[in-house]
Design a protein around this motif. Sequence first.
Motif, PDB file in Angstrom:
ATOM      1  N   PHE A 137     -47.035 -24.588 -56.790  1.00  0.00           N
ATOM      2  CA  PHE A 137     -46.613 -23.606 -55.836  1.00  0.00           C
ATOM      3  C   PHE A 137     -45.525 -23.350 -55.458  1.00  0.00           C
ATOM      4  O   PHE A 137     -44.868 -22.229 -55.526  1.00  0.00           O
ATOM      5  CB  PHE A 137     -47.345 -23.906 -54.544  1.00  0.00           C
ATOM      6  N   ALA A 138     -44.388 -24.455 -55.906  1.00  0.00           N
ATOM      7  CA  ALA A 138     -43.126 -24.484 -55.997  1.00  0.00           C
ATOM      8  C   ALA A 138     -42.729 -25.189 -57.206  1.00  0.00           C
ATOM      9  O   ALA A 138     -43.323 -26.258 -57.256  1.00  0.00           O
ATOM     10  CB  ALA A 138     -42.411 -24.734 -54.841  1.00  0.00           C
ATOM     11  N   GLU A 139     -41.776 -24.877 -58.012  1.00  0.00           N
ATOM     12  CA  GLU A 139     -41.435 -25.766 -58.994  1.00  0.00           C
ATOM     13  C   GLU A 139     -41.014 -26.995 -58.763  1.00  0.00           C
ATOM     14  O   GLU A 139     -40.063 -27.058 -57.870  1.00  0.00           O
ATOM     15  CB  GLU A 139     -40.369 -24.779 -60.074  1.00  0.00           C
ATOM     16  N   ASP A 140     -41.584 -27.981 -59.430  1.00  0.00           N
ATOM     17  CA  ASP A 140     -40.905 -29.339 -59.162  1.00  0.00           C
ATOM     18  C   ASP A 140     -39.491 -29.447 -59.304  1.00  0.00           C
ATOM     19  O   ASP A 140     -39.093 -28.950 -60.421  1.00  0.00           O
ATOM     20  CB  ASP A 140     -41.803 -30.270 -59.615  1.00  0.00           C
ATOM     21  N   GLY A 141     -38.927 -30.539 -58.595  1.00  0.00           N
ATOM     22  CA  GLY A 141     -37.439 -30.725 -58.823  1.00  0.00           C
ATOM     23  C   GLY A 141     -36.519 -29.617 -58.342  1.00  0.00           C
ATOM     24  O   GLY A 141     -35.291 -29.982 -58.355  1.00  0.00           O
ATOM     25  N   THR A 142     -37.048 -28.601 -57.958  1.00  0.00           N
ATOM     26  CA  THR A 142     -36.140 -27.487 -57.371  1.00  0.00           C
ATOM     27  C   THR A 142     -35.891 -27.714 -55.820  1.00  0.00           C
ATOM     28  O   THR A 142     -36.388 -28.546 -55.275  1.00  0.00           O
ATOM     29  CB  THR A 142     -36.833 -26.121 -57.635  1.00  0.00           C
ATOM     30  N   PRO A 143     -34.491 -27.210 -55.479  1.00  0.00           N
ATOM     31  CA  PRO A 143     -34.177 -27.289 -54.158  1.00  0.00           C
ATOM     32  C   PRO A 143     -35.435 -27.093 -52.919  1.00  0.00           C
ATOM     33  O   PRO A 143     -35.681 -27.733 -52.075  1.00  0.00           O
ATOM     34  CB  PRO A 143     -32.863 -26.511 -54.158  1.00  0.00           C
ATOM     35  N   LEU A 144     -35.998 -25.848 -53.204  1.00  0.00           N
ATOM     36  CA  LEU A 144     -37.088 -25.449 -52.431  1.00  0.00           C
ATOM     37  C   LEU A 144     -38.080 -26.535 -52.512  1.00  0.00           C
ATOM     38  O   LEU A 144     -38.558 -26.738 -51.133  1.00  0.00           O
ATOM     39  CB  LEU A 144     -37.851 -23.893 -53.188  1.00  0.00           C
ATOM     40  N   SER A 145     -38.544 -27.137 -53.638  1.00  0.00           N
ATOM     41  CA  SER A 145     -39.789 -28.235 -53.403  1.00  0.00           C
ATOM     42  C   SER A 145     -39.254 -29.296 -52.652  1.00  0.00           C
ATOM     43  O   SER A 145     -39.881 -29.842 -51.949  1.00  0.00           O
ATOM     44  CB  SER A 145     -39.960 -28.243 -54.828  1.00  0.00           C
ATOM     45  N   LEU A 146     -37.873 -29.741 -53.119  1.00  0.00           N
ATOM     46  CA  LEU A 146     -37.421 -31.026 -52.499  1.00  0.00           C
ATOM     47  C   LEU A 146     -37.013 -30.841 -51.072  1.00  0.00           C
ATOM     48  O   LEU A 146     -37.412 -31.712 -50.200  1.00  0.00           O
ATOM     49  CB  LEU A 146     -36.374 -31.374 -53.384  1.00  0.00           C
ATOM     50  N   TRP A 147     -36.566 -29.833 -50.908  1.00  0.00           N
ATOM     51  CA  TRP A 147     -36.111 -29.695 -49.194  1.00  0.00           C
ATOM     52  C   TRP A 147     -37.280 -29.206 -48.405  1.00  0.00           C
ATOM     53  O   TRP A 147     -37.387 -29.741 -47.364  1.00  0.00           O
ATOM     54  CB  TRP A 147     -35.047 -28.492 -49.090  1.00  0.00           C
ATOM     55  N   PHE A 148     -38.280 -28.333 -48.877  1.00  0.00           N
ATOM     56  CA  PHE A 148     -39.556 -28.653 -48.025  1.00  0.00           C
ATOM     57  C   PHE A 148     -40.191 -29.812 -47.750  1.00  0.00           C
ATOM     58  O   PHE A 148     -40.659 -30.040 -46.620  1.00  0.00           O
ATOM     59  CB  PHE A 148     -40.743 -27.624 -48.869  1.00  0.00           C
ATOM     60  N   MET A 149     -40.294 -30.530 -48.929  1.00  0.00           N
ATOM     61  CA  MET A 149     -40.958 -31.895 -48.661  1.00  0.00           C
ATOM     62  C   MET A 149     -39.967 -33.016 -47.435  1.00  0.00           C
ATOM     63  O   MET A 149     -40.413 -33.677 -46.694  1.00  0.00           O
ATOM     64  CB  MET A 149     -41.004 -32.813 -49.903  1.00  0.00           C
ATOM     65  N   ARG A 150     -38.747 -32.909 -47.875  1.00  0.00           N
ATOM     66  CA  ARG A 150     -37.774 -33.454 -46.799  1.00  0.00           C
ATOM     67  C   ARG A 150     -37.682 -33.062 -45.317  1.00  0.00           C
ATOM     68  O   ARG A 150     -38.048 -34.174 -44.501  1.00  0.00           O
ATOM     69  CB  ARG A 150     -36.293 -33.452 -47.468  1.00  0.00           C
ATOM     70  N   ILE A 151     -37.657 -31.778 -45.289  1.00  0.00           N
ATOM     71  CA  ILE A 151     -37.795 -31.171 -43.778  1.00  0.00           C
ATOM     72  C   ILE A 151     -39.295 -31.722 -43.206  1.00  0.00           C
ATOM     73  O   ILE A 151     -39.295 -32.000 -42.384  1.00  0.00           O
ATOM     74  CB  ILE A 151     -37.633 -29.716 -43.951  1.00  0.00           C
ATOM     75  N   ALA A 152     -40.432 -31.401 -43.935  1.00  0.00           N
ATOM     76  CA  ALA A 152     -41.537 -31.626 -43.418  1.00  0.00           C
ATOM     77  C   ALA A 152     -41.735 -33.094 -43.047  1.00  0.00           C
ATOM     78  O   ALA A 152     -42.381 -33.530 -42.096  1.00  0.00           O
ATOM     79  CB  ALA A 152     -42.666 -31.267 -44.510  1.00  0.00           C
ATOM     80  N   CYS A 153     -41.359 -34.041 -43.876  1.00  0.00           N
ATOM     81  CA  CYS A 153     -41.308 -35.222 -43.730  1.00  0.00           C
ATOM     82  C   CYS A 153     -40.445 -35.906 -42.514  1.00  0.00           C
ATOM     83  O   CYS A 153     -40.797 -36.632 -41.687  1.00  0.00           O
ATOM     84  CB  CYS A 153     -41.137 -36.315 -44.884  1.00  0.00           C
ATOM     85  N   LEU A 154     -39.316 -35.144 -42.378  1.00  0.00           N
ATOM     86  CA  LEU A 154     -38.627 -35.567 -41.374  1.00  0.00           C
ATOM     87  C   LEU A 154     -39.059 -34.691 -39.866  1.00  0.00           C
ATOM     88  O   LEU A 154     -39.085 -35.626 -38.847  1.00  0.00           O
ATOM     89  CB  LEU A 154     -37.143 -34.647 -41.470  1.00  0.00           C
ATOM     90  N   VAL A 155     -39.719 -33.966 -39.951  1.00  0.00           N
ATOM     91  CA  VAL A 155     -40.475 -33.279 -38.736  1.00  0.00           C
ATOM     92  C   VAL A 155     -41.489 -34.327 -38.189  1.00  0.00           C
ATOM     93  O   VAL A 155     -41.561 -34.517 -36.985  1.00  0.00           O
ATOM     94  CB  VAL A 155     -40.998 -31.854 -39.125  1.00  0.00           C
ATOM     95  N   VAL A 156     -42.412 -34.777 -39.276  1.00  0.00           N
ATOM     96  CA  VAL A 156     -43.573 -35.522 -38.996  1.00  0.00           C
ATOM     97  C   VAL A 156     -42.947 -36.890 -38.374  1.00  0.00           C
ATOM     98  O   VAL A 156     -43.415 -37.435 -37.391  1.00  0.00           O
ATOM     99  CB  VAL A 156     -44.378 -35.799 -40.232  1.00  0.00           C
ATOM    100  N   PHE A 157     -41.938 -37.306 -39.145  1.00  0.00           N
ATOM    101  CA  PHE A 157     -41.360 -38.816 -38.473  1.00  0.00           C
ATOM    102  C   PHE A 157     -40.793 -38.626 -37.101  1.00  0.00           C
ATOM    103  O   PHE A 157     -41.147 -39.255 -36.300  1.00  0.00           O
ATOM    104  CB  PHE A 157     -39.991 -38.973 -39.472  1.00  0.00           C
ATOM    105  N   GLY A 158     -40.198 -37.639 -36.896  1.00  0.00           N
ATOM    106  CA  GLY A 158     -39.567 -37.002 -35.555  1.00  0.00           C
ATOM    107  C   GLY A 158     -40.610 -37.157 -34.387  1.00  0.00           C
ATOM    108  O   GLY A 158     -40.528 -37.464 -33.378  1.00  0.00           O
ATOM    109  N   VAL A 159     -41.537 -36.301 -34.683  1.00  0.00           N
ATOM    110  CA  VAL A 159     -42.783 -36.104 -33.827  1.00  0.00           C
ATOM    111  C   VAL A 159     -43.298 -37.401 -33.673  1.00  0.00           C
ATOM    112  O   VAL A 159     -43.718 -37.735 -32.202  1.00  0.00           O
ATOM    113  CB  VAL A 159     -43.663 -34.875 -34.376  1.00  0.00           C
ATOM    114  N   SER A 160     -43.814 -38.155 -34.768  1.00  0.00           N
ATOM    115  CA  SER A 160     -44.410 -39.325 -34.468  1.00  0.00           C
ATOM    116  C   SER A 160     -43.837 -40.381 -33.848  1.00  0.00           C
ATOM    117  O   SER A 160     -44.106 -41.107 -32.983  1.00  0.00           O
ATOM    118  CB  SER A 160     -44.871 -39.957 -35.927  1.00  0.00           C
ATOM    119  N   PHE A 161     -42.526 -40.428 -34.196  1.00  0.00           N
ATOM    120  CA  PHE A 161     -41.441 -41.450 -33.300  1.00  0.00           C
ATOM    121  C   PHE A 161     -41.577 -41.252 -32.016  1.00  0.00           C
ATOM    122  O   PHE A 161     -41.623 -41.959 -31.010  1.00  0.00           O
ATOM    123  CB  PHE A 161     -39.970 -41.446 -33.887  1.00  0.00           C
TER     124      PHE A 161
END
Length: 344
Positions: A137-161
């Motif tokens: 859906f987004a080319e792997d290894g690109t800033p779009l793919s990586l930053w989407f994953m990083r931001i999503a994980c950070l949001v989930v971590f923040g909410v869960s914490f």
Amino acid sequence: MGVQFGSFDSICETAALVICSLVGTAQGIEPSCYSRNVEVGGTIIFQPSTSFVHIVAIIMTAIMIFHIRSKYTAVGRKEIVMFFYMYIVIELLAMFLDSNIIPTANSSYPWFAAIYTGLVAAAYCCLLINGFVGFQFAEDGTPLSLWFMRIACLVVFGVSFFISIATFKGFAGFSYSKPIGLWIIYILWPIICAAVYVVSQLVLVFRTLEDRWPLGDIIFGAAFYTVGNVLLFAFSVTICDAIKHYIDGLFFFTLCMLLSVMMVYKYWDSITREDLEFSVGSKAAVWEVKDPLLSTGLDYSEEDTVSNYHGGGVAPSLVGGVSGQQLYQKGGMGGRGYPPSDRY
């Protein structure tokens, strides 16, 4: 008593989870049976067998990370390695929490437990997103793919914490006596993410891959994950009583989670192929001679019997049909030798 939605009572009475000493009552919920403790250097270590599995998991994860990073051109390399980084931090933190190196009575324990809960939720989020990397859906290894994953994980971590620490401390409308939000992120969220990941990879294999061998990795990974949860939440007390408190269900749960993570790596490795044209390896390339003319082992200096350099006679010229020696040798070609005899 079965598992009830939003309640850790029956779960913590069976399994010695990290959060069990912080929910239910002010003193937490004590499991019916748990692994016996050992004393090392004046320090009481809880769950020694489980702590050993944590150490093994850290070592194995480090090896898997090394192999993932060595596949420079593999699809989804940067995305999947983030999951393993999270897992190795989770195992390190779980080792300190399960073994009581960070005591449950210590004021910092709720904060470390909240960090642990947030990391677990973020790791499952990372696994969930990795399940869709193969669909491009987004080319792997690109800033779009990586930053989407990083931001999503950070949001989930923040909410869960936040939900975790608010539940442990009892503020912002949360309470340790009714930890519904914590139950959702600690029990329900991992099951949803794991199920979606398995289904997405089954679809990926059947739709895009000709090889069906990766199905075995998916099946084994799902089986280890299921068996680990069943042993922890259903048979932990039975195991503990049968083995006389040496190990309990938490030991098998941690071991099965390690095997599941190893199957995730094995599956990813089996469906990715490195582009050797752009890969960088530590070994020098070995070139194999395919031309039979180059592999006969003949010495061309010995075979060249007609060459003037070896005294093999007069070689014909490619121009005019005669060689320079034939043209200019004395008496050759009707007296056309050099120098002309009539001038000297």
